[in-house]
Structure formats: C-alpha cells, structure tokens
Design a protein around this motif. Structure first.
Motif, PDB file in Angstrom:
ATOM      1  N   ILE A   4       0.957  -1.526   0.034  1.00  0.00           N
ATOM      2  CA  ILE A   4      -0.003   0.015   0.164  1.00  0.00           C
ATOM      3  C   ILE A   4       0.818   1.320   0.375  1.00  0.00           C
ATOM      4  CG2 ILE A   4      -1.757   1.589   1.273  1.00  0.00           C
ATOM      5  CD1 ILE A   4      -2.741  -1.549   2.519  1.00  0.00           C
ATOM      6  N   ALA A   5       0.906   2.537  -1.337  1.00  0.00           N
ATOM      7  CA  ALA A   5       1.430   3.421  -0.968  1.00  0.00           C
ATOM      8  C   ALA A   5       0.430   4.645  -0.816  1.00  0.00           C
ATOM      9  CB  ALA A   5       2.069   3.171  -1.989  1.00  0.00           C
ATOM     10  N   LEU A   6       1.049   6.157  -0.405  1.00  0.00           N
ATOM     11  CA  LEU A   6       0.286   7.242  -0.564  1.00  0.00           C
ATOM     12  C   LEU A   6       1.634   7.932  -1.659  1.00  0.00           C
ATOM     13  CD1 LEU A   6      -1.945   9.045  -0.228  1.00  0.00           C
ATOM     14  CD2 LEU A   6      -0.472   9.798   2.210  1.00  0.00           C
ATOM     15  N   LEU A   7       0.934   8.250  -2.715  1.00  0.00           N
ATOM     16  CA  LEU A   7       1.658   9.183  -4.009  1.00  0.00           C
ATOM     17  C   LEU A   7       0.555  10.072  -4.071  1.00  0.00           C
ATOM     18  CD1 LEU A   7       3.424   8.644  -6.576  1.00  0.00           C
ATOM     19  CD2 LEU A   7       1.201   8.204  -7.866  1.00  0.00           C
ATOM     20  N   SER A   8       1.988  11.160  -3.807  1.00  0.00           N
ATOM     21  CA  SER A   8       1.481  12.568  -4.997  1.00  0.00           C
ATOM     22  C   SER A   8       2.117  13.085  -5.550  1.00  0.00           C
ATOM     23  CB  SER A   8       1.941  13.415  -3.038  1.00  0.00           C
ATOM     24  OG  SER A   8       1.612  14.884  -3.836  1.00  0.00           O
ATOM     25  N   VAL A   9       1.875  13.331  -6.700  1.00  0.00           N
ATOM     26  CA  VAL A   9       2.972  13.717  -7.834  1.00  0.00           C
ATOM     27  C   VAL A   9       2.183  15.083  -8.550  1.00  0.00           C
ATOM     28  CG1 VAL A   9       3.305  13.457 -10.244  1.00  0.00           C
ATOM     29  CG2 VAL A   9       2.534  11.229  -8.390  1.00  0.00           C
ATOM     30  N   ALA A  10       3.154  16.399  -8.507  1.00  0.00           N
ATOM     31  CA  ALA A  10       2.215  17.245  -8.699  1.00  0.00           C
ATOM     32  C   ALA A  10       2.901  18.271  -9.719  1.00  0.00           C
ATOM     33  CB  ALA A  10       1.453  18.142  -7.500  1.00  0.00           C
ATOM     34  N   PRO A  11       3.048  19.311 -10.536  1.00  0.00           N
ATOM     35  CA  PRO A  11       3.826  20.140 -11.079  1.00  0.00           C
ATOM     36  C   PRO A  11       3.963  21.362 -10.159  1.00  0.00           C
ATOM     37  CG  PRO A  11       1.961  20.449 -11.995  1.00  0.00           C
ATOM     38  CD  PRO A  11       1.577  19.297 -11.125  1.00  0.00           C
ATOM     39  N   VAL A  12       5.390  21.752 -10.447  1.00  0.00           N
ATOM     40  CA  VAL A  12       5.260  22.495  -9.465  1.00  0.00           C
ATOM     41  C   VAL A  12       5.400  23.866 -10.216  1.00  0.00           C
ATOM     42  CG1 VAL A  12       7.336  24.302  -8.370  1.00  0.00           C
ATOM     43  CG2 VAL A  12       7.602  21.880  -8.355  1.00  0.00           C
ATOM     44  N   GLN A  13       4.004  24.141 -10.557  1.00  0.00           N
ATOM     45  CA  GLN A  13       3.497  25.833 -11.294  1.00  0.00           C
ATOM     46  C   GLN A  13       2.157  26.664 -10.086  1.00  0.00           C
ATOM     47  OE1 GLN A  13       1.539  23.306 -14.615  1.00  0.00           O
ATOM     48  NE2 GLN A  13      -0.388  23.949 -13.248  1.00  0.00           N
ATOM     49  N   GLU A  14       2.142  27.531 -10.582  1.00  0.00           N
ATOM     50  CA  GLU A  14       1.118  28.776  -9.825  1.00  0.00           C
ATOM     51  C   GLU A  14      -0.098  28.234 -10.511  1.00  0.00           C
ATOM     52  OE1 GLU A  14       1.814  30.810  -7.824  1.00  0.00           O
ATOM     53  OE2 GLU A  14       3.842  30.308  -7.771  1.00  0.00           O
ATOM     54  N   GLY A  15      -1.180  28.236  -9.437  1.00  0.00           N
ATOM     55  CA  GLY A  15      -2.515  28.082 -10.482  1.00  0.00           C
ATOM     56  C   GLY A  15      -3.103  26.826  -9.914  1.00  0.00           C
ATOM     57  N   SER A  16      -3.939  26.176 -11.030  1.00  0.00           N
ATOM     58  CA  SER A  16      -4.039  25.275 -10.477  1.00  0.00           C
ATOM     59  C   SER A  16      -3.213  24.487 -10.954  1.00  0.00           C
ATOM     60  CB  SER A  16      -5.896  24.875 -11.216  1.00  0.00           C
ATOM     61  OG  SER A  16      -6.517  23.528 -11.146  1.00  0.00           O
ATOM     62  N   MET A  17      -3.010  23.033 -10.322  1.00  0.00           N
ATOM     63  CA  MET A  17      -2.431  21.630 -10.981  1.00  0.00           C
ATOM     64  C   MET A  17      -3.412  20.466 -11.462  1.00  0.00           C
ATOM     65  SD  MET A  17       0.560  21.510  -7.790  1.00  0.00           S
ATOM     66  CE  MET A  17      -0.674  21.933  -6.984  1.00  0.00           C
ATOM     67  N   SER A  18      -4.726  20.647 -11.004  1.00  0.00           N
ATOM     68  CA  SER A  18      -5.993  19.446 -11.634  1.00  0.00           C
ATOM     69  C   SER A  18      -5.404  18.954 -12.681  1.00  0.00           C
ATOM     70  CB  SER A  18      -6.993  19.928 -10.855  1.00  0.00           C
ATOM     71  OG  SER A  18      -7.418  20.796 -12.036  1.00  0.00           O
ATOM     72  N   GLU A  19      -5.395  19.271 -13.828  1.00  0.00           N
ATOM     73  CA  GLU A  19      -4.956  19.150 -14.797  1.00  0.00           C
ATOM     74  C   GLU A  19      -4.136  18.277 -15.259  1.00  0.00           C
ATOM     75  OE1 GLU A  19      -5.133  20.264 -19.606  1.00  0.00           O
ATOM     76  OE2 GLU A  19      -5.305  21.679 -18.306  1.00  0.00           O
ATOM     77  N   GLU A  20      -2.844  18.811 -14.922  1.00  0.00           N
ATOM     78  CA  GLU A  20      -2.129  17.851 -14.644  1.00  0.00           C
ATOM     79  C   GLU A  20      -2.176  16.385 -13.496  1.00  0.00           C
ATOM     80  OE1 GLU A  20       0.520  17.750 -16.987  1.00  0.00           O
ATOM     81  OE2 GLU A  20      -0.854  19.044 -17.509  1.00  0.00           O
ATOM     82  N   VAL A  21      -2.426  16.032 -12.959  1.00  0.00           N
ATOM     83  CA  VAL A  21      -2.765  15.889 -11.270  1.00  0.00           C
ATOM     84  C   VAL A  21      -3.270  14.663 -12.397  1.00  0.00           C
ATOM     85  CG1 VAL A  21      -3.600  14.955  -9.336  1.00  0.00           C
ATOM     86  CG2 VAL A  21      -2.236  16.886  -9.600  1.00  0.00           C
ATOM     87  N   ALA A  22      -5.133  15.069 -12.683  1.00  0.00           N
ATOM     88  CA  ALA A  22      -5.395  13.681 -13.203  1.00  0.00           C
ATOM     89  C   ALA A  22      -4.598  12.788 -14.488  1.00  0.00           C
ATOM     90  CB  ALA A  22      -6.467  14.933 -14.725  1.00  0.00           C
ATOM     91  N   LYS A  23      -4.105  13.550 -15.137  1.00  0.00           N
ATOM     92  CA  LYS A  23      -3.342  12.803 -15.868  1.00  0.00           C
ATOM     93  C   LYS A  23      -2.209  12.051 -15.496  1.00  0.00           C
ATOM     94  CE  LYS A  23      -1.735  15.676 -19.537  1.00  0.00           C
ATOM     95  NZ  LYS A  23      -0.839  17.386 -19.576  1.00  0.00           N
ATOM     96  N   ALA A  24      -1.784  11.873 -13.893  1.00  0.00           N
ATOM     97  CA  ALA A  24      -1.288  11.410 -13.047  1.00  0.00           C
ATOM     98  C   ALA A  24      -2.086   9.870 -12.748  1.00  0.00           C
ATOM     99  CB  ALA A  24      -0.412  11.500 -12.094  1.00  0.00           C
ATOM    100  N   VAL A  25      -2.937  10.331 -12.312  1.00  0.00           N
ATOM    101  CA  VAL A  25      -4.178   9.088 -12.302  1.00  0.00           C
ATOM    102  C   VAL A  25      -4.274   8.348 -13.568  1.00  0.00           C
ATOM    103  CG1 VAL A  25      -6.203   9.231 -10.716  1.00  0.00           C
ATOM    104  CG2 VAL A  25      -5.302  10.979  -9.986  1.00  0.00           C
ATOM    105  N   ASP A  26      -4.148   8.571 -13.813  1.00  0.00           N
ATOM    106  CA  ASP A  26      -4.884   8.208 -15.563  1.00  0.00           C
ATOM    107  C   ASP A  26      -3.733   6.987 -15.815  1.00  0.00           C
ATOM    108  OD1 ASP A  26      -6.955   7.526 -17.541  1.00  0.00           O
ATOM    109  OD2 ASP A  26      -5.916   8.878 -18.884  1.00  0.00           O
ATOM    110  N   ALA A  27      -3.282   7.624 -15.509  1.00  0.00           N
ATOM    111  CA  ALA A  27      -1.770   6.623 -15.974  1.00  0.00           C
ATOM    112  C   ALA A  27      -1.636   5.580 -15.141  1.00  0.00           C
ATOM    113  CB  ALA A  27      -0.288   6.938 -15.974  1.00  0.00           C
TER     114      ALA A  27
END
Length: 102
Positions: A4-27
């Motif tokens: 079992i793991a807890l994963l957090s992946v996010a771009p380092v950027q200003e504003g919303s990261m949800s579109e990029e986070v969705a790509k990580a989850v989709d993968a």
C-alpha cells in the motif's frame, strides 16, 4: 494486496494543478493496481512492489512541466495480507465509529 502506498504527484507551478494531477491518476489505469484519490494524494494497492513502482513511474512521467514533485510513502507488509480498507476498518473498530468528520 499487500503493498500500500500514498502517492502525490504534481507539477511545480502557479495556479490549479488538477489537469496535470488527472494525467498522473489516469496513468495508473494501465497497471494492475487499485487506487483511491483524495485531496492530498492517491492511495495505491498492488500485489507486488515492482508493479507499484512501475505504476508510480508512469504517474510521475505523465505529468507535464519543467519541474514535477513526487512524494511516495510505502507500507510493504510482508508477513500478512491486509488491504487499505481493512486498515481503516481496524481503526474504526477502535474508534467505535466511522473514521471521518463532519
């Protein structure tokens, strides 16, 4: 599933990261893992640590940007097979109620 793991992946950027986070989850869908996303990350379960690492690598590389931050915390129980749901149920049994607030 025993890893079992807890994963957090996010771009380092200003504003919303949800579109990029969705790509990580989709993968993650390309791998033999189960997962549940919450506001702070994604809990992933796998039968083998190698499958977990492959899925994490895919999630990390799916995120676009000049800089990507990935945090991974792994619980690799090697003597018993316990799912994430069973771990929560055990806490709730001690609490005598669901482990959620208002």
């Amino acid at each position: 599933m025993s890893v079992i793991a807890l994963l957090s992946v996010a771009p380092v950027q200003e504003g919303s990261m949800s579109e990029e986070v969705a790509k990580a989850v989709d993968a993650l869908d390309a791998y033999d893992v189960s997962y549940e996303t919450n506001p702070m990350g994604t809990v992933i379960e796998a039968d083998a640590v190698s499958e977990l690492f492959d899925a994490v690598e895919a999630a990390h590389t799916a995120v676009s940007g000049d800089r990507v931050s990935t945090v991974l915390k792994i619980d690799d129980k090697r003597t018993i097979d316990q799912s994430a749901a069973e771990k929560v149920e055990s806490v709730e049994e001690h609490l005598g109620r669901p482990a959620s607030g208002n």
